[in-house]
Motif scaffolding. Structure first.
Motif, PDB file in Angstrom:
ATOM      1  N   HIS A  81       0.804  -1.228   0.000  1.00 40.45           N
ATOM      2  CA  HIS A  81       0.000   0.000   0.000  1.00 40.45           C
ATOM      3  C   HIS A  81       0.830   1.269   0.000  1.00 40.45           C
ATOM      4  CE1 HIS A  81       0.601   1.136   4.233  1.00 40.45           C
ATOM      5  NE2 HIS A  81       0.268  -0.067   4.626  1.00 40.45           N
ATOM      6  N   HIS A  82       2.091   1.178  -0.455  1.00 37.83           N
ATOM      7  CA  HIS A  82       2.944   2.370  -0.361  1.00 37.83           C
ATOM      8  C   HIS A  82       3.949   2.389  -1.519  1.00 37.83           C
ATOM      9  CE1 HIS A  82       5.414   5.025   2.656  1.00 37.83           C
ATOM     10  NE2 HIS A  82       5.254   5.603   1.486  1.00 37.83           N
ATOM     11  N   ILE A  83       3.566   3.030  -2.619  1.00 36.86           N
ATOM     12  CA  ILE A  83       4.363   3.009  -3.848  1.00 36.86           C
ATOM     13  C   ILE A  83       4.387   4.406  -4.475  1.00 36.86           C
ATOM     14  CG2 ILE A  83       4.402   2.107  -6.220  1.00 36.86           C
ATOM     15  CD1 ILE A  83       3.024  -0.461  -4.976  1.00 36.86           C
ATOM     16  N   ASP A 114       1.638   8.776  -4.188  1.00 35.00           N
ATOM     17  CA  ASP A 114       2.608   9.863  -4.297  1.00 35.00           C
ATOM     18  C   ASP A 114       2.372  10.876  -3.175  1.00 35.00           C
ATOM     19  OD1 ASP A 114       4.267   9.194  -6.584  1.00 35.00           O
ATOM     20  OD2 ASP A 114       2.370   9.188  -7.684  1.00 35.00           O
ATOM     21  N   HIS A 115       3.450  11.593  -2.837  1.00 37.05           N
ATOM     22  CA  HIS A 115       3.385  12.548  -1.730  1.00 37.05           C
ATOM     23  C   HIS A 115       2.360  13.645  -1.994  1.00 37.05           C
ATOM     24  CE1 HIS A 115       6.878  11.067   0.431  1.00 37.05           C
ATOM     25  NE2 HIS A 115       7.588  11.076  -0.673  1.00 37.05           N
ATOM     26  N   GLY A 116       1.562  13.943  -0.982  1.00 34.63           N
ATOM     27  CA  GLY A 116       0.681  15.094  -1.048  1.00 34.63           C
ATOM     28  C   GLY A 116       1.500  16.380  -1.010  1.00 34.63           C
ATOM     29  N   LEU A 148      -2.903   8.223  -1.925  1.00 29.33           N
ATOM     30  CA  LEU A 148      -2.129   9.435  -1.665  1.00 29.33           C
ATOM     31  C   LEU A 148      -1.231   9.148  -0.485  1.00 29.33           C
ATOM     32  CD1 LEU A 148      -1.890  12.657  -1.894  1.00 29.33           C
ATOM     33  CD2 LEU A 148      -3.597  12.705  -0.077  1.00 29.33           C
ATOM     34  N   GLU A 149       0.018   9.642  -0.507  1.00 21.28           N
ATOM     35  CA  GLU A 149       0.759   9.636   0.754  1.00 21.28           C
ATOM     36  C   GLU A 149       0.526  10.990   1.395  1.00 21.28           C
ATOM     37  OE1 GLU A 149       4.982   8.696   1.181  1.00 21.28           O
ATOM     38  OE2 GLU A 149       4.540   7.951   3.196  1.00 21.28           O
ATOM     39  N   TRP A 150      -0.392  10.957   2.319  1.00 19.47           N
ATOM     40  CA  TRP A 150      -0.883  12.138   3.010  1.00 19.47           C
ATOM     41  C   TRP A 150       0.137  12.588   4.055  1.00 19.47           C
ATOM     42  CZ3 TRP A 150      -4.603  11.356   7.655  1.00 19.47           C
ATOM     43  CH2 TRP A 150      -5.095  12.586   8.124  1.00 19.47           C
ATOM     44  N   GLU A 156       3.379  12.213  10.914  1.00 17.11           N
ATOM     45  CA  GLU A 156       4.114  11.581   9.821  1.00 17.11           C
ATOM     46  C   GLU A 156       3.267  11.508   8.552  1.00 17.11           C
ATOM     47  OE1 GLU A 156       6.613  10.454   8.518  1.00 17.11           O
ATOM     48  OE2 GLU A 156       8.124  10.499  10.088  1.00 17.11           O
ATOM     49  N   HIS A 157       3.670  10.599   7.697  1.00 19.45           N
ATOM     50  CA  HIS A 157       2.906  10.349   6.473  1.00 19.45           C
ATOM     51  C   HIS A 157       1.928   9.204   6.696  1.00 19.45           C
ATOM     52  CE1 HIS A 157       6.793  11.729   4.221  1.00 19.45           C
ATOM     53  NE2 HIS A 157       6.250  12.683   4.942  1.00 19.45           N
ATOM     54  N   ALA A 158       0.961   9.103   5.789  1.00 19.51           N
ATOM     55  CA  ALA A 158       0.012   7.991   5.844  1.00 19.51           C
ATOM     56  C   ALA A 158      -0.457   7.660   4.444  1.00 19.51           C
ATOM     57  CB  ALA A 158      -1.190   8.346   6.715  1.00 19.51           C
ATOM     58  N   ASN A 232       2.187   5.625   7.966  1.00 16.10           N
ATOM     59  CA  ASN A 232       3.429   5.107   7.401  1.00 16.10           C
ATOM     60  C   ASN A 232       4.653   5.464   8.259  1.00 16.10           C
ATOM     61  OD1 ASN A 232       2.002   4.010   5.283  1.00 16.10           O
ATOM     62  ND2 ASN A 232       2.399   5.726   3.883  1.00 16.10           N
ATOM     63  N   HIS A 233       5.654   4.599   8.191  1.00 21.49           N
ATOM     64  CA  HIS A 233       6.903   4.750   8.969  1.00 21.49           C
ATOM     65  C   HIS A 233       6.688   5.529  10.270  1.00 21.49           C
ATOM     66  CE1 HIS A 233       7.037   8.527   6.587  1.00 21.49           C
ATOM     67  NE2 HIS A 233       7.030   7.781   5.513  1.00 21.49           N
ATOM     68  N   PRO A 234       5.890   4.965  11.180  1.00 22.19           N
ATOM     69  CA  PRO A 234       5.415   5.742  12.334  1.00 22.19           C
ATOM     70  C   PRO A 234       6.499   6.212  13.310  1.00 22.19           C
ATOM     71  CG  PRO A 234       4.751   3.430  12.533  1.00 22.19           C
ATOM     72  CD  PRO A 234       5.263   3.618  11.134  1.00 22.19           C
ATOM     73  N   SER A 235       7.583   5.450  13.455  1.00 23.55           N
ATOM     74  CA  SER A 235       8.590   5.884  14.437  1.00 23.55           C
ATOM     75  C   SER A 235       9.755   6.650  13.821  1.00 23.55           C
ATOM     76  CB  SER A 235       9.183   4.670  15.173  1.00 23.55           C
ATOM     77  OG  SER A 235       8.199   4.014  15.932  1.00 23.55           O
ATOM     78  N   ARG A 236       9.758   6.827  12.518  1.00 25.69           N
ATOM     79  CA  ARG A 236      10.978   7.320  11.870  1.00 25.69           C
ATOM     80  C   ARG A 236      11.483   8.634  12.473  1.00 25.69           C
ATOM     81  NH1 ARG A 236      11.384   7.602   5.480  1.00 25.69           N
ATOM     82  NH2 ARG A 236       9.972   9.353   5.682  1.00 25.69           N
ATOM     83  N   ARG A 237      10.588   9.577  12.686  1.00 29.38           N
ATOM     84  CA  ARG A 237      11.010  10.853  13.262  1.00 29.38           C
ATOM     85  C   ARG A 237      10.388  11.103  14.632  1.00 29.38           C
ATOM     86  NH1 ARG A 237       9.288  14.937   8.748  1.00 29.38           N
ATOM     87  NH2 ARG A 237       7.623  13.408   8.540  1.00 29.38           N
ATOM     88  N   SER A 338       6.823  -1.390   0.536  1.00 27.22           N
ATOM     89  CA  SER A 338       8.133  -1.101  -0.060  1.00 27.22           C
ATOM     90  C   SER A 338       8.520   0.371   0.055  1.00 27.22           C
ATOM     91  CB  SER A 338       8.131  -1.478  -1.544  1.00 27.22           C
ATOM     92  OG  SER A 338       7.244  -0.631  -2.264  1.00 27.22           O
ATOM     93  N   ASP A 339       7.517   1.281   0.073  1.00 26.76           N
ATOM     94  CA  ASP A 339       7.791   2.719  -0.001  1.00 26.76           C
ATOM     95  C   ASP A 339       8.778   3.002  -1.140  1.00 26.76           C
ATOM     96  OD1 ASP A 339       7.764   5.406   0.524  1.00 26.76           O
ATOM     97  OD2 ASP A 339       8.652   5.264   2.533  1.00 26.76           O
ATOM     98  N   VAL A 340       8.579   2.319  -2.251  1.00 31.97           N
ATOM     99  CA  VAL A 340       9.570   2.387  -3.323  1.00 31.97           C
ATOM    100  C   VAL A 340       9.582   3.767  -3.984  1.00 31.97           C
ATOM    101  CG1 VAL A 340       7.860   1.215  -4.808  1.00 31.97           C
ATOM    102  CG2 VAL A 340      10.242   1.398  -5.552  1.00 31.97           C
TER     103      VAL A 340
HETATM  104 ZN   LIG Z   1       6.607   8.723   3.657  1.00 36.86          ZN
END
Ligand SMILES: [Zn+2]
Ligand SMILES: [Zn+2]
Lengths: 562, 155
Positions: A81-83, A114-116, A148-150, A156-158, A232-237, A338-340
Motif C-alpha cells: 500500500h505504499h508506492i 505519491d506525496h501530497g 495518496l501519501e498524506w 508523519e505520512h500515511a 506510514n513509517h510511524p517511528s521514523r522521526r 516497499s515505499d519504493v
Molecule cells: Zn513517507
C-alpha cells in the motif's frame, strides 16, 4: 506531535470546520432517498464499530458476535500500500513500470501513493489518474488502487486510498486540498493555506482528526464504499505520538485502521562493503526533533528511532506501543510495504522535469550504471502485506485490510499461515482467525492452533528462507487508558516460542482458566539475528543485510469473556 | 559564570540549528563553554530554546538558573572529537562524563566513530553521550549530523 494531552486538556483545540470545497460534491446527483438510506445504514455501522472498540475493553453483556470467523471461505492476496512514481518529487518510475514490477513479483494488489503537497494536488493528480486507469486496463490481474501519501497534519505520512468509483478522484482531490499537512503549512503566497506552523507541528492535530472524519463521512454518505488510512513509517522521526494514533482511530474507526509494522526502504541498510548504500534500514537514522514525542527517548536499553529486525519499534517491541493499543481492546493493524522511490541497483534515475512547476519528474533516465546508493526494493520484491479476502475485488480486499485479516511478511519467510482461536467448552467453538474477536466463558479454555507453511521456493535474493521459530505473544485486555500517551503494555509477553523444523508445521497452545479478556498474536523469524531473549535485534546503521534477518508479524485476535 | 536563555526566531533540532545559534553567539562576541538546546512544549506549537553558560562577553537573552537538562551543542573539548576515539579518550579529554551504549555495553577500549559531530545529553550537570553499534565493529553517536530527509526535506 508531541503536544501533551494527559492533563485533561484534550479538547482545548477549537474544532476545525471542513475546509471549503471539501465536503459535498455538486456532481453528487444520486436520488436523495438512496443517499439518505445509505447514510443511515452507514451510521449504524460506524456506531457499532465505535461501540465495539470501547466495549472490547471489558466484557460484553450479551453473547458477543464473533468477527473474522475461522473457516469462512477466503483467499490470500499479497500487496503493497505504499508506492511512489514520477509524480512524487523524490520518485522516478512511471505507474506502468511499478505495476509491471508488482505483477512480476506476484502481487495481487497495490496502491499508488505519491506525496501530497501543493504541486501534487495542482498538477500530479490529473496526470496520475489516467495512468492508473490505463494500467488497470492492461493488467487485469493486479488491482491498482489510487491513493495518496498524506502528510498527516501534526504527524508523519500515511497511506490514504479508495476503491475505483466515480467519486474517487474528487474525494482524493478535496481531501488533499483541505487536509494535507504540506499544503496546510505552506504559505498562501506559495500556493498553500498557511494555516499551521509546520507539517509536523502540534497545531495540525485537529486538522488530522477533521480529515479522517471527512473520509468517514464520504463512506457514510455512500460516495465511496470504503476508504482506508494506514500510518506510514510511524517511528521514523518520532512525530506520531501515542495520543495521535489513538485519536485517529477514534475519529474514524472504519478508516484509520493501522500502521506500517515495517517501513519500506529495506535495502538502505546494506553495507558499503556489500555494495550497498550504507544507510539505515528503512532510513531510520533520526533522533528526537522539535516535533517529536518526548516519550520516544533513546536510552541504554533501546532506540525508538531505529528498526528492529526491519520492523518499526512500535511493532517490534513486545509490550510496546502497538501492544499498548491492543491491550485496550483497540483494533489496530500492521502491514509492511516497499515505499519504493528509487530501487537499489537499478540503472534508472529521475527524469529532469521541474516537479514543482509540473507535478512530474518526467520519464526516468537510464544512467546505464547500477545505483548502489538507492535504498528501496520494487513492490513485492521484499515486503508483502498479505490479506485474507472473500474475493479478488477492490472493495473486498480493502474489507480484509479493514478487518485485520493481514500478515506482514519479509523476504518470503512464509507462504501461508492459518491461525484459529476458539473456545474449548462453553464459548465460541468455531473460533476466529486474524483480526477477529471470539469469546469464552470466564474460567474456560481457549485453544490456539497455528498452521504455518514455509517458503515453497526461493525469495528474490535467490534463497529459500527457513522459518526457525514462532512466538505466541499475549496480554490482558485492560480497557481504555487514561493517559492517551501510554506506550507500553506491561502485561503482554511472549507466552510460548515454538521451534520450527519442518516446512509445514502445526502448533497448538491452550490458555487455561482464562480469567478475563485478552488478545494474542503471532510472529516468526528465520532465527538468524536474535537477542538473548529471542527478540529482534536493533538494526545497525550501514550494516543491515535485510535478507539475513527475516520476520513476519501476524495481526491479533481478541478474546472476550462472558 | 552565568546562564542565559535565548529563543531564536527559527526553530528545529539538529546540526543546522546548532550552526546558526553558535555562529550568532560568536558574532555577538560572546564566549559560552556550554550551549544547550531545549524543546519547549508549553504552547500548542513546540519551539526550540537555547541556554548558554557564558564565560565572557555581554550575552543576549535573559539570565536563568543553571538548566537541569538539555541537548548539548557545545562543550569543552568538543573540537578534539573529529574522528574515531576510544571511550576512555572521550571521557578524559572532553567535558563528557559518561559514554553509554544503546543495547550493548561499552568499555574504555570501545571505539566511537564520531564523524566530527557529537551532541551529548546534559542531565543534572553531567554530560552523557549515547552511542550505538555501527558498521565495522565501532560505535557511533545516536544522533548523526545528517539523518535521511524524506521527500527531499520538503516537509
Ligand atoms: Zn513517507
Ligand atoms: Zn512514501
Amino acid at each position: 506531535m508531541s503536544h501533551h494531552h494527559h492533563d485533561g486538556h484534550e479538547h482545548h483545540h477549537h474544532e476545525v470546520e471542513p475546509v471549503e470545497g471539501s465536503w459535498q460534491d455538486p456532481a453528487d446527483d444520486r436520488p436523495i432517498a438512496v443517499a439518505r438510506r445509505r447514510f443511515l445504514a452507514g451510521l449504524g455501522v460506524a456506531v457499532g464499530g465505535a461501540a465495539l472498540a470501547s466495549a472490547g475493553a471489558g466484557e460484553a453483556a450479551a453473547t458477543p458476535l464473533p468477527t473474522n470467523r475461522w473457516g469462512t471461505p477466503q483467499r490470500w492476496y499479497a500487496g503493497d500500500h505504499h508506492i511512489h512514481t514520477q509524480y512524487s518529487g523524490d520518485g522516478q518510475y512511471t505507474v506502468s513500470q511499478q505495476v509491471a514490477k508488482a505483477r512480476e513479483h506476484g502481487l495481487d494488489w497495490m496502491v499508488i501513493t505519491d506525496h501530497g503537497g501543493v504541486a501534487h494536488q495542482k498538477f500530479s493528480l490529473d496526470q496520475v489518474t489516467p495512468d492508473i486507469e490505463k494500467a488497470r486496463r492492461s493488467n487485469r490481474d493486479v488491482l491498482v488502487y489510487q491513493g495518496l501519501e498524506w502528510n498527516i497534519p501534526g504527524a508523519e505520512h500515511a497511506t490514504v486510498f479508495l476503491p475505483p468509483d466515480r467519486h474517487t478522484v474528487d474525494i482524493l482531490r478535496a481531501f488533499e486540498a483541505g487536509y494535507d499537512g504540506g499544503i496546510l503549512s505552506t504559505a498562501v503566497a506559495n500556493g498553500g493555506k498557511g494555516l499551521i506552523t509546520r507539517s509536523t507541528s502540534a497545531d495540525g492535530e485537529p486538522y488530522a482528526l477533521a480529515a479522517l472524519r471527512y473520509l468517514e463521512s464520504q463512506v457514510l454518505s455512500g460516495r465511496t464504499e470504503i476508504a482506508l488510512m494506514f500510518a506510514n513509517h510511524p517511528s521514523r522521526r518520532g512525530v506520531d505520538s501515542p495520543h495521535e494514533l489513538r485519536g485517529w482511530r477514534d475519529a474514524a474507526p472504519g478508516v484509520a485502521v493501522g500502521m506500517e509494522g515495517a517501513p519500506g526502504h529495506q535495502a538502505a541498510g546494506i553495507s558499503k562493503a556489500s555494495g550497498g548504500r550504507g544507510g539505515a534500514r528503512g532510513y531510520y537514522d533520526s533522533s528526537p526533533g522539535v516535533d517529536s514525542h518526548p516519550g520516544y527517548a533513546p536510552s541504554a536499553t533501546e532506540n525508538p528511532y531505529r528498526t528492529y529486525g526491519g520492523f518499526d519499534w512500535m511493532t517490534a517491541k513486545v509490550g510496546g506501543l502497538w501492544d499498548s493499543m491492543l491491550a485496550e481492546g483497540r483494533p489496530w493493524w500492521i502491514t509492511s510495504t516497499s515505499d519504493v522511490h528509487q530501487v537499489f541497483n537499478d540503472t534508472l534515475t529521475p527524469g529532469p522535469q521541474d516537479y514543482d512547476k509540473t507535478g512530474s519528474k518526467g520519464a526516468p533516465v537510464d544512467s546505464g550504471v547500477k545505483q548502489t546508493g538507492f535504498g528501496d526494493f520494487f513492490p513485492g520484491f521484499y515486503s508483502r502485506t498479505v490479506v485474507g479476502s472473500r474475493s479478488r475485488s477492490y472493495v473486498d480486499v480493502m474489507r480484509g485490510l479493514q478487518a485485520g485479516k493481514v500478515i506482514a511478511v519479509h523476504g518470503r519467510l512464509i507462504d501461508g499461515l492459518d491461525l484459529r482461536v476458539r473456545a474449548l467448552g462453553e464459548g465460541d467453538n468455531q473460533g476466529v482467525t486474524l483480526g477477529g474477536r471470539t469469546f469464552v466463558k470466564r474460567g474456560g479454555s481457549v485453544e490456539v492452533t497455528v498452521e504455518v507453511t514455509g517458503a515453497g521456493g526461493p525469495n528474490f535474493a535467490g534463497v529459500v528462507p527457513r522459518l526457525a521459530k514462532l512466538d505466541l505473544i499475549a496480554g490482558p485486555v485492560t480497557g481504555p487508558v487514561t493517559d492517551r500517551d501510554t506506550l507500553s503494555a506491561p502485561g503482554t509477553t511472549v507466552v510460548k516460542s515454538f521451534e520450527v523444523t519442518k516446512n509445514r508445521s502445526r502448533f497448538t497452545y491452550v490458555f487455561k482458566d482464562v480469567p478475563g479478556p485478552f488478545y494474542l498474536r503471532v510472529r516468526g523469524s528465520d532465527g538468524r539475528k536474535l537477542t538473548s531473549d529471542g527478540g529482534p535485534v536493533m538494526d545497525v546503521i550501514a550494516d543491515s543485510d535485510p535478507w539475513s534477518d527475516l520476520w513476519f508479524y501476524a495481526n491479533p485476535v481478541f478474546v472476550d469473556v462472558i | 559564570m552565568r546562564w542565559v536563555r535565548l529563543v531564536p526566531a527559527f526553530t528545529s533540532v539538529g546540526a543546522h540549528f546548532d550552526r546558526e545559534v553558535l555562529s550568532a553567539l560568536d558574532k555577538a562576541g560572546v564566549s559560552a563553554d556550554l550551549v544547550l538546546t531545549h524543546v519547549e512544549r508549553e504552547d500548542s506549537v513546540a519551539v526550540t530554546a537555547v541556554s548558554a553558560r557564558i564565560t565572557s562577553g555581554l550575552a543576549p537573552g535573559t539570565e536563568i538558573d543553571p538548566p537541569v537538562e538539555g541537548r548539548c551543542a557545545r562543550f569543552p573539548g568538543q573540537s578534539i572529537l573529529t574522528g574515531v576515539h576510544h571511550v576512555a579518550e572521550i571521557v578524559e579529554a572532553t567535558a563528557i562524563d559518561e559514554v553509554v551504549g544503546i543495547g550493548a555495553a561499552v568499555t574504555p577500549d570501545t571505539r566511537v566513530d564520531t564523524g566530527g559531530f557529537v551532541r551529548p545529553e546534559y542531565r543534572d550537570g553531567l554530560l552523557v553521550l549515547l552511542v550505538e553499534p555501527a558498521a565495522g565493529g565501532v560505535f557511533q553517536p545516536a544522533e548523526v549530523e545528517q539523518p535521511h530527509e524524506c521527500c527531499a526535506g520538503s516537509h
